[in-house]
Design an enzyme around this catalytic site. Structure first.
Site, PDB file in Angstrom:
ATOM      1  CB  THR A   1      -0.928   0.007   1.231  1.00  0.00           C
ATOM      2  OG1 THR A   1      -0.152  -0.293   2.395  1.00  0.00           O
ATOM      3  CG2 THR A   1      -2.017  -1.022   1.095  1.00  0.00           C
TER       4      THR A   1
ATOM      5  CB  SER B   1      -0.472   9.500   3.822  1.00  0.00           C
ATOM      6  OG  SER B   1      -0.995   9.571   2.523  1.00  0.00           O
ATOM      7  NE  ARG B   2       5.433   3.959   2.408  1.00  0.00           N
ATOM      8  CZ  ARG B   2       4.892   2.769   2.623  1.00  0.00           C
ATOM      9  NH1 ARG B   2       4.025   2.272   1.761  1.00  0.00           N
ATOM     10  NH2 ARG B   2       5.201   2.073   3.684  1.00  0.00           N
ATOM     11  CB  VAL B   3       1.072   8.978  -2.973  1.00  0.00           C
ATOM     12  CG1 VAL B   3       2.199   8.083  -3.390  1.00  0.00           C
ATOM     13  CG2 VAL B   3      -0.176   8.185  -2.676  1.00  0.00           C
TER      14      VAL B   3
END
Lengths: 511, 129
Positions: free
Chosen positions: A344, A370-372
C-alpha cells in the site's frame, strides 16, 4: 414387429445424427473423483484453463466451481456452493468462461454476495454489463499521479495522513481499535460532502449482524444510495470469502473506467488471507511461513494494484482502496501485515493503548504514514496541518519522559500543554465526519494558541462552541473555506476571523 | 527398491505405444500399479490409456442407446466418429440403457455427444426452471 422397430431405430438414429450441430453439441466432460471440504478433484477436462468455471451435475442441479490447480493428471477446483450434493463420479463440464460478476450502477444501494446475487431481499439484479473477477491491473501509461483529495472527514487523517483519490491506504490495528469505524466515517463523509464518490464495502467473513447494522446506519445517513455492499459471512465457503474482494473490485472498476470515482473498503484482508490459506492447504499446495502458500503476497498485490488513478486519456476516474488488516497484540511485523504494508501507499495504525485511554480515533502519529497523499491534500488543510504530525509525535515522546520528573523547562512544558490540547482536539465521535472548514478552523484555533488557556478537559466543548459560532455568524466565509482552495495564513481575513472568534469562545472555557 | 512414481499420463502414453506396437503390457502395468500401491487408480489409468490411444488415432467409444443398435447404425456412428475425430481406427462398446428413452449418447475419451431424448428433456426442464 421386431423388424419395424429396428427400421424405426435406424431412421431415428440417422435423423439424430443428421440433425447434429457437431461443433456445438460435443462437449468436453470430466468426472469428479474426490470431493470434500469445498474442494473437488476432477479427472479429464484437459483443455480447462486457470480460473475457468466448471459445472458439476448433481441431484440439486448444476453446482459451479472454478479451477485453481491444473495438474498433469487431475484438476483441483473450489466449489462456489455447498459440496453436499456433489458426489464422486458426477459429470463435469466446462462453462467456457472465467468468473465474472454483474457490474454497473444497478448495483448501487444493494447488498450482494460475491457472485452478484442479492442478499437484501430486493429484486433480482439485472445489469447491462459483466466484469471479470480476475483482471489485470492498468499499466503505467494508463495511470496518473494521485492529486485529488479523498476526504475521510476524520481530522487526524485529513490533517496528518491525507489520502488521495486512487491511493491505497491501509488501516491496521488490533481488534476493537476502531478500524472499521474510520472506514464507515469515510463512506458517510462522501455522502455528507456530496463528493459523488461511490462507496463499495467488502465484508469478508464478517458477522451478518454487523453487516445488517452497517446497512441500517448507512441508510440513516443517506449514503446507502451511493454504496454497494459485497457481503460474506463466517459460514460462507472459503471460496466466496476468497472471491469477495476481487468481485467487488470488478464492480468498483466499472465506475473508475467510466470517469467516476469510487472508494473500496476491504474489511478485512487478514480473513481473506486465512480463507486463501484454507483453500490452498485443501488443494495440497505446499505451505510456507505461517502455513500460507507461497503466492500469498501476489494474492493481495494483484488485488490492490487494480486501485488506481487513471490518466486523462482514460477518463481520469479513480478507485481508492482502504484495506483493513487486523494485528495480534499490535504486532505489525507479522507476515500478512508486512506484506500489505509494503503493497500500500501508507498506513493508518490504530493503537489499542490510545483507544483504551479514550483517545478516539486511536491513530498512532508515529507509526502512521501516507506516502502519496501529500500531493492530494486540500490546500486549506495543508496550510494549517503542517506541523501537526511532528507536534503530536514529539508530545507523545515528551509526555512519556515527563512522567519521570516534574522539573521541566518552559519550552517543554509549553509543548506538552499544546500537545495535550491537540490530542483533545483531534478526538472525534464516530459518525461525525468533519468538513474542510471545520477541520481548518479547529486546527487553526490551537495553532494560534487561542485555546492555550482552555482547560484540557474542555477543549472538545470549546471546539464545538467555536464551530457553532463561526457557522452562525460567518456562514458565507465558512462555505468559501469549505471549498478547500484557500491557503490559510495569518494575514488572511478568514484566519483572523477564526482566531478572533476562537479567543472569544475560549474565555468561556478557561481553567 | 521402490519404483519411481510416474504420472498417469506418462504411464498411459507408454502402454498406448506398447499396444499399438502389438505388445501386451497389461501384466507389466498391473505389476507397476501393485508395487506403487496405486491399484485404486486402475479405472483412471484405463481412461488415460484410452485418451493416449485416441491421440494416436485409435478411438475407443462407448455408445449408449435405448435399444440395440443395428449393424447399419453402428457403421453410421463409426463413420461419424472417424470424420469428426480424425481417428483411423474406431472401436465401439455399445450398450443398451432404456433410461435414455431414444437417440444415442457417444462417450469418447474426454468428450461426450449426447443426442438422447432424456438429455433433451433434462435441458428443457433446466431451461424452464
Amino acid at each position: 414387429m421386431a423388424e419395424l422397430q429396428i427400421a424405426d431405430l435406424s431412421k431415428e438414429l440417422k435423423d439424430a445424427i443428421q440433425a447434429l450441430d457437431v461443433s456445438g453439441d460435443i462437449e468436453s466432460v470430466g468426472i469428479v473423483t474426490r470431493v470434500g471440504d469445498g474442494v473437488v478433484w476432477v479427472y479429464g477436462l484437459r483443455d480447462a484453463g486457470y480460473s475457468e468455471v466448471l459445472q458439476i451435475e448433481s441431484d440439486e442441479g448444476i453446482v459451479e466451481a472454478f479451477a485453481l490447480n491444473l495438474n498433469e493428471d487431475e484438476i483441483g477446483a473450489v466449489l462456489l456452493g455447498s459440496d453436499e450434493s456433489v458426489i464422486a463420479g458426477a459429470k463435469v463440464t466446462l462453462k467456457g468462461t472465467v468468473l465474472d460478476v454483474p457490474i454497473g450502477p444497478e448495483l448501487l444501494g444493494r447488498v450482494v454476495d460475491p457472485l452478484g446475487n442479492p442478499l437484501d431481499g430486493g429484486p433480482a439484479i439485472t445489469t447491462k454489463q459483466r466484469g471479470l473477477v480476475e483482471r489485470e491491473a492498468i499499466g503505467v501509461l494508463g495511470r496518473k499521479p494521485v492529486h485529488e483529495p479523498m476526504m475521510t472527514g476524520v481530522m487526524a487523517i485529513d490533517g496528518m495522513f491525507p489520502i488521495g483519490r486512487g491511493q491505497r491506504e491501509l488501516i491496521i490495528g488490533d481488534r476493537q481499535t476502531g478500524k472499521t469505524a474510520i472506514a464507515i466515517d469515510t463512506m458517510i463523509n462522501q455522502g455528507r460532502q456530496k463528493t459523488g464518490v461511490v462507496n463499495i464495502y467488502v465484508a469478508i467473513g464478517q458477522k451478518l449482524s454487523k453487516i445488517a447494522r452497517l446497512v441500517e446506519r448507512l441508510k440513516e445517513e443517506g449514503v446507502m444510495d451511493q454504496t454497494i455492499i459485497v457481503a460474506t459471512g463466517p459460514s460462507d465457503p472459503a471460496s466466496l470469502l476468497y472471491l469477495a474482494p476481487y468481485a467487488a473490485t470488478a464492480m468498483g472498476e466499472y465506475f473508475r473506467d467510466n470517469k467516476e470515482h469510487a472508494l473500496i473498503i476491504y474489511d478485512d484482508l487478514t480473513k481473506h488471507a486465512v480463507a486463501y490459506r484454507q483453500m490452498s492447504l485443501l488443494l495440497r499446495r505446499p505451505p510456507g511461513r505461517e502455513a500460507f502458500p507461497g503466492d500469498v503476497f501476489y494474492l493481495h498485490s494483484r488485488l490492490l494494484e487494480r486501485s488506481a488513478k487513471l490518466s486523462d486519456k482514460l477518463g481520469a476516474g479513480s478507485l481508492t482502496a482502504l484495506p483493513i488488516i487486523e494485528t495480534q497484540a499490535g504486532d505489525i511485523s507479522a507476515y500478512i501485515p508486512t506484506n500489505v504494508i509494503s503493497i500500500t501507499d501508507g498506513q493508518i495504525f490504530m493503537e489499542a493503548d490510545l483507544f483504551n485511554q479514550g483517545i478516539r480515533p486511536a491513530i498512532s502519529a508515529g507509526l502512521s504514514v501516507s506516502r502519496v497523499g501529500g500531493a492530494a491534500q486540500t490546500k486549506a488543510v495543508k496550510s494549517v496541518g503542517g506541523g501537526l504530525k511532528l507536534g503530536l509525535s514529539q508530545f507523545r515522546e515528551l509526555a512519556s519522559f515527563a512522567q519521570f520528573g516534574s522539573d521541566l523547562d518552559e519550552a517543554t512544558k509549553h509543548q506538552i500543554e499544546r500537545g495535550q490540547r491537540l490530542t483533545e482536539l483531534l478526538k472525534q465521535q464516530q459518525y461525525t465526519p468533519m468538513g474542510v472548514w471545520e477541520q481548518v478552523a479547529s486546527i487553526w484555533a490551537v495553532n494560534t494558541g487561542s485555546f492555550d488557556k482552555v482547560a484540557v478537559s474542555k477543549i472538545g466543548e470549546a471546539k464545538t462552541a467555536l464551530l457553532t459560532r463561526l457557522w452562525t455568524d460567518n456562514k458565507k466565509d465558512m462555505q468559501e473555506l469549505n471549498k478547500g482552495d484557500l491557503k490559510v495564513t495569518p494575514e488572511e481575513k478568514v484566519a483572523k476571523l477564526i482566531e478572533k472568534t476562537a479567543k472569544a469562545v475560549a474565555k468561556g472555557f478557561e481553567e | 527398491m521402490a519404483s519411481i512414481r510416474l504420472s498417469r499420463r506418462k504411464i498411459a502414453a507408454y502402454i498406448a505405444d506398447e499396444l499399438i506396437a502389438g505388445r501386451n503390457a497389461t501384466r507389466q502395468l498391473a505389476a507397476y500399479l501393485v508395487e506403487t500401491k496405486r491399484t485404486r487408480e486402475v479405472i483412471l489409468v484405463v481412461r488415460d490409456i484410452e485418451s493416449a490411444l485416441a491421440e494416436r488415432g485409435v478411438l475407443v467409444a462407448d455408445v449408449a442407446a435405448s435399444r440395440d443398435l443395428t449393424p447399419e447404425a453402428k457403421q453410421t456412428i463409426a463413420d461419424f466418429l472417424r470424420q469428426t475425430t480424425g481417428a483411423q481406427d474406431v472401436h465401439m462398446r455399445p450398450h443398451v440403457d432404456s433410461d435414455l428413452l431414444g437417440g444415442v449418447r457417444i462417450d469418447t475419451p474426454g468428450q461426450r455427444l449426447d443426442q438422447t431424448v432424456r438429455h433433451r428433456l433434462n435441458q428443457l426442464t433446466a431451461s424452464k426452471i
